[in-house]
Each structure stands twice: as structure tokens, then as C-alpha cells.
Scaffold this active site. Structure first.
Site, PDB file in Angstrom:
ATOM      1  N   ARG A  85       1.884  -4.882   6.184  1.00 38.31           N
ATOM      2  CA  ARG A  85       1.187  -3.833   5.440  1.00 38.31           C
ATOM      3  C   ARG A  85       2.022  -2.567   5.501  1.00 38.31           C
ATOM      4  O   ARG A  85       2.390  -2.113   6.589  1.00 38.31           O
ATOM      5  CB  ARG A  85      -0.220  -3.559   5.957  1.00 38.31           C
ATOM      6  CG  ARG A  85      -0.931  -2.511   5.068  1.00 38.31           C
ATOM      7  CD  ARG A  85      -2.399  -2.369   5.336  1.00 38.31           C
ATOM      8  NE  ARG A  85      -3.004  -1.513   4.309  1.00 38.31           N
ATOM      9  CZ  ARG A  85      -4.253  -1.600   3.884  1.00 38.31           C
ATOM     10  NH1 ARG A  85      -5.050  -2.507   4.399  1.00 38.31           N
ATOM     11  NH2 ARG A  85      -4.724  -0.789   2.959  1.00 38.31           N
ATOM     12  N   ASP A 144       0.835  -1.214   0.000  1.00 44.74           N
ATOM     13  CA  ASP A 144       0.000   0.000   0.000  1.00 44.74           C
ATOM     14  C   ASP A 144       0.868   1.261   0.000  1.00 44.74           C
ATOM     15  O   ASP A 144       1.974   1.264   0.532  1.00 44.74           O
ATOM     16  CB  ASP A 144      -0.923  -0.028   1.226  1.00 44.74           C
ATOM     17  CG  ASP A 144      -2.135   0.886   1.060  1.00 44.74           C
ATOM     18  OD1 ASP A 144      -2.329   1.416  -0.056  1.00 44.74           O
ATOM     19  OD2 ASP A 144      -2.875   1.067   2.035  1.00 44.74           O
ATOM     20  N   GLY A 145       0.342   2.326  -0.597  1.00 48.00           N
ATOM     21  CA  GLY A 145       1.008   3.628  -0.531  1.00 48.00           C
ATOM     22  C   GLY A 145       1.584   4.130  -1.846  1.00 48.00           C
ATOM     23  O   GLY A 145       2.261   5.166  -1.871  1.00 48.00           O
ATOM     24  N   ARG A 162      -5.078  -1.996   8.668  1.00 45.86           N
ATOM     25  CA  ARG A 162      -6.307  -2.760   8.438  1.00 45.86           C
ATOM     26  C   ARG A 162      -6.013  -3.856   7.417  1.00 45.86           C
ATOM     27  O   ARG A 162      -4.974  -3.882   6.773  1.00 45.86           O
ATOM     28  CB  ARG A 162      -7.429  -1.837   7.949  1.00 45.86           C
ATOM     29  CG  ARG A 162      -7.092  -1.036   6.712  1.00 45.86           C
ATOM     30  CD  ARG A 162      -8.294  -0.223   6.207  1.00 45.86           C
ATOM     31  NE  ARG A 162      -7.882   0.719   5.175  1.00 45.86           N
ATOM     32  CZ  ARG A 162      -7.578   1.997   5.403  1.00 45.86           C
ATOM     33  NH1 ARG A 162      -7.651   2.497   6.622  1.00 45.86           N
ATOM     34  NH2 ARG A 162      -7.193   2.783   4.404  1.00 45.86           N
ATOM     35  N   TRP A 178       2.864   8.008  -2.506  1.00 49.43           N
ATOM     36  CA  TRP A 178       4.275   8.186  -2.887  1.00 49.43           C
ATOM     37  C   TRP A 178       4.382   9.132  -4.091  1.00 49.43           C
ATOM     38  O   TRP A 178       5.220  10.019  -4.124  1.00 49.43           O
ATOM     39  CB  TRP A 178       4.877   6.816  -3.222  1.00 49.43           C
ATOM     40  CG  TRP A 178       6.342   6.818  -3.552  1.00 49.43           C
ATOM     41  CD1 TRP A 178       7.380   6.672  -2.672  1.00 49.43           C
ATOM     42  CD2 TRP A 178       6.928   6.970  -4.856  1.00 49.43           C
ATOM     43  NE1 TRP A 178       8.581   6.714  -3.352  1.00 49.43           N
ATOM     44  CE2 TRP A 178       8.321   6.897  -4.697  1.00 49.43           C
ATOM     45  CE3 TRP A 178       6.410   7.154  -6.143  1.00 49.43           C
ATOM     46  CZ2 TRP A 178       9.220   7.002  -5.758  1.00 49.43           C
ATOM     47  CZ3 TRP A 178       7.291   7.270  -7.213  1.00 49.43           C
ATOM     48  CH2 TRP A 178       8.680   7.187  -7.013  1.00 49.43           C
ATOM     49  N   GLU A 238     -12.383  -4.583  -4.494  1.00 51.15           N
ATOM     50  CA  GLU A 238     -12.838  -3.202  -4.287  1.00 51.15           C
ATOM     51  C   GLU A 238     -12.094  -2.209  -5.191  1.00 51.15           C
ATOM     52  O   GLU A 238     -12.615  -1.143  -5.517  1.00 51.15           O
ATOM     53  CB  GLU A 238     -12.653  -2.792  -2.817  1.00 51.15           C
ATOM     54  CG  GLU A 238     -13.600  -3.464  -1.844  1.00 51.15           C
ATOM     55  CD  GLU A 238     -13.275  -4.943  -1.571  1.00 51.15           C
ATOM     56  OE1 GLU A 238     -12.122  -5.362  -1.821  1.00 51.15           O
ATOM     57  OE2 GLU A 238     -14.174  -5.684  -1.126  1.00 51.15           O
ATOM     58  N   ASN A 239     -10.865  -2.571  -5.597  1.00 49.06           N
ATOM     59  CA  ASN A 239     -10.090  -1.664  -6.458  1.00 49.06           C
ATOM     60  C   ASN A 239     -10.726  -1.489  -7.850  1.00 49.06           C
ATOM     61  O   ASN A 239     -10.399  -0.540  -8.571  1.00 49.06           O
ATOM     62  CB  ASN A 239      -8.636  -2.136  -6.613  1.00 49.06           C
ATOM     63  CG  ASN A 239      -7.792  -1.963  -5.357  1.00 49.06           C
ATOM     64  OD1 ASN A 239      -6.875  -2.743  -5.103  1.00 49.06           O
ATOM     65  ND2 ASN A 239      -8.093  -0.949  -4.551  1.00 49.06           N
ATOM     66  N   SER A 299      -8.312  -4.879   4.881  1.00 48.40           N
ATOM     67  CA  SER A 299      -8.879  -4.611   3.554  1.00 48.40           C
ATOM     68  C   SER A 299      -9.249  -5.877   2.765  1.00 48.40           C
ATOM     69  O   SER A 299      -8.865  -6.037   1.594  1.00 48.40           O
ATOM     70  CB  SER A 299      -7.934  -3.726   2.730  1.00 48.40           C
ATOM     71  OG  SER A 299      -7.660  -2.525   3.406  1.00 48.40           O
TER      72      SER A 299
END
Ligand code: IPE
Ligand code: IPE
Ligand code: MG
Length: 253
Positions: A193, A25-26, A199, A30, A72-73, A201
Site C-alpha cells: 500500500r 493510494d495517494g 489499512r 500528489w 466505497e469509492n 480498506s
């Protein structure tokens, strides 16, 4: 295993997790920090995938599972979804040789029928090509959602009961395990994560019942060998009791 890599990061005497699962994630943040388009973050994230896969193979992790795209993405803007699918295709194309050379098997979990044909075909071809003589399994969770996975497992089991192939009394953990996408794989020992979110997810809800968690604020594109080594050290220093007492564990030693 590569003893140079192990000793370079002081990992020689560490209990290694057999299965590491990562919620990468991120990427977006970034890129945003640099006032760039989110897609540049995903591109850089693909480089991290490369580095971490090679590193895990070198230190003897047998299963590496990467959450790359959730059910969900699909709700993200079409432009971003399309860019991610293209990046995925590029990744599978570019990594073919590395996977074969390093005896890494590719595996995919998720509702892959939802993926565009070009990605699904490339993934399926590479899964077949890398299926033999492997030392590590790299699983990409693509169009993956744990609730969907559990629902589909329950349906499979219910159909077997309905057709008389199985009785309700036969349903146990083992039957559930073998009905999930992860059938045949050990449960994750360590879940990482990145990006500071704490979380799950919708990731491997059934399989992480006894996993150790490691959360780091580092954004996925900045997560490299040294960060991975930190996570492995943290794992190595934990006591996993599985419900027992320390005294019992000492007696078992
Ligand atoms: C993770 O990075 C990659 C995917 C979910 C595909 P994000 O795209 O979620 O990055 P942030 O959370 O917006 O920074
Ligand atoms: C989880 O990341 C999914 C992947 C890493 C592929 P998200 O960025 O989509 O998760 P949320 O929406 O912040 O929970
Ligand atoms: Mg995110």
C-alpha cells in the site's frame, strides 16, 4: 523474464512473490501538493500502473492485482467518479496493444455490473482478447469490495445447499476459494500500500490471510520501478512460517 531488469535491480537471487496485490493510494494528495485538480493525480497514477505492470512482467511476477476503484469509492463526488471511469476507459483502450504484445491477460474482479456500459464492454472485450497464451495475469479490482465479495460467495454456496447440489459438510476453504471473484488465482504473497496509510480498506480480506505486507509513504504517482524493487527485496528477506517453527522449516529445506 528479463534478466537485464533482474540484474539491474539486484533481484536475480530473490524469492519472487507469485502474486503481488497493490492498494494504489495517494493520487489525490500528489495532485493537491501541486495545487492541481485531483484528476491530474489519477492521470499520473495511470502512468504508474503502466510502469509497474511492465516491470512485474519483466521480473516474472505471475499475478499482479491492482485495487483501482472500491465499492466505497462510488461515494466520491460524481465529477471525480466520472473522471475515473473515463480514465479507466482510456487506459483499457491505450494498453490493448501492450497487453497483447507482452502476453498479459486482463482480468477484472468486483461488481462490474455497476460500471458504466462503455467501461464494462471495453473491459470484457479485452478480457476475451487476452485470455490465451498469457505469461502474467493483470487483475483490476473495479467497483470491488471484499465484504460484498464474501457475502456473494456465501449466497452462492447457500443456494447450492438449498437446491441439494451440495451438503453443508462439503463447505471448506476450497469451496469458499472457488466461490470468490478470485477463483482459480493463488492468494497474494505480497500486499503493497502506497501513500503512508496502513489499512486494508476492504481489499481481499479472505485472500490475504497469509500475505506479507509492505507499506510505503511514497504516493502512487511517484511509485516507480526502483520503489517496486525495494518492496520485492523486502519480501525476499522475510521468513514465511505459516504457523510452523523455524526448526521445522529448516528440516523441510
Ligand atoms: C487512489 O488515490 C486512487 C483511488 C482510490 C481511485 P486517492 O484518490 O485515494 O488519493 P488520496 O488518498 O486522496 O491522496
Ligand atoms: C482504497 O483507497 C481504494 C483504492 C486504492 C482503489 P481509498 O483512498 O479509497 O481508501 P481509504 O478511504 O483512504 O481507506
Ligand atoms: Mg486514498
Amino acid at each position: 523474464m528479463n534478466s537485464n531488469t533482474l540484474s539491474a535491480y539486484n533481484l536475480t537471487d530473490i524469492t519472487m512473490p507469485k502474486h503481488v496485490a497493490i492498494i494504489m493510494d495517494g493520487n489525490g494528495r500528489w495532485a493537491k501538493k501541486r495545487l492541481w485538480n485531483r484528476v491530474r493525480g489519477h492521470k499520473q497514477g495511470a502512468k504508474t500502473v503502466d510502469e509497474i505492470t511492465t516491470f512485474c512482467r519483466a521480473v516474472g511476477v505471475e499475478y499482479l492485482t491492482l485495487y483501482a476503484f472500491s465499492t466505497e469509492n462510488w461515494n466520491r463526488p460524481k465529477k471525480e467518479v466520472d473522471a475515473l471511469m473515463n480514465l479507466l476507459d482510456e487506459f483499457l483502450r491505450d494498453k490493448r496493444e501492450t497487453l497483447l504484445k507482452n502476453s498479459i491477460r486482463l482480468n477484472v474482479i468486483g461488481s462490474i455490473e455497476r460500471l458504466p456500459d462503455f467501461v464494462r464492454n471495453r473491459a470484457e472485450d479485452l478480457m476475451k482478447e487476452t485470455a490465451n497464451d498469457y505469461k502474467m495475469t493483470l487483475t483490476l479490482a473495479l467497483s470491488y469490495g471484499s465484504r460484498e465479495e464474501i457475502v456473494s460467495a456465501v449466497k452462492t454456496i447457500a443456494q447450492k445447499v438449498e437446491s441439494g447440489e451440495m451438503s453443508v459438510h462439503d463447505i471448506d476453504d476450497k469451496v469458499m476459494n472457488s466461490s470468490l471473484y478470485t477463483s482459480g488465482m493463488p492468494d497474494p504473497d505480497l500486499v503493497i500500500r502506497t501513500s503512508g496509510e496502513q489499512r486494508i480498506s476492504n481489499f481481499l480480506l479472505w485472500q490475504i490471510a497469509y500475505a506479507e505486507f509492505y507499506f510505503t509513504p511514497v504516493l502512487w504517482p511517484d511509485f516507480g520501478e526502483a520503489e517496486m524493487a525495494k518492496a520485492l527485496h523486502s519480501f525476499g528477506n522475510r521468513t514465511r512460517r505459516f504457523g510452523k517453527t523455524d526448526e521445522q522449516l529448516n528440516e523441510e529445506k
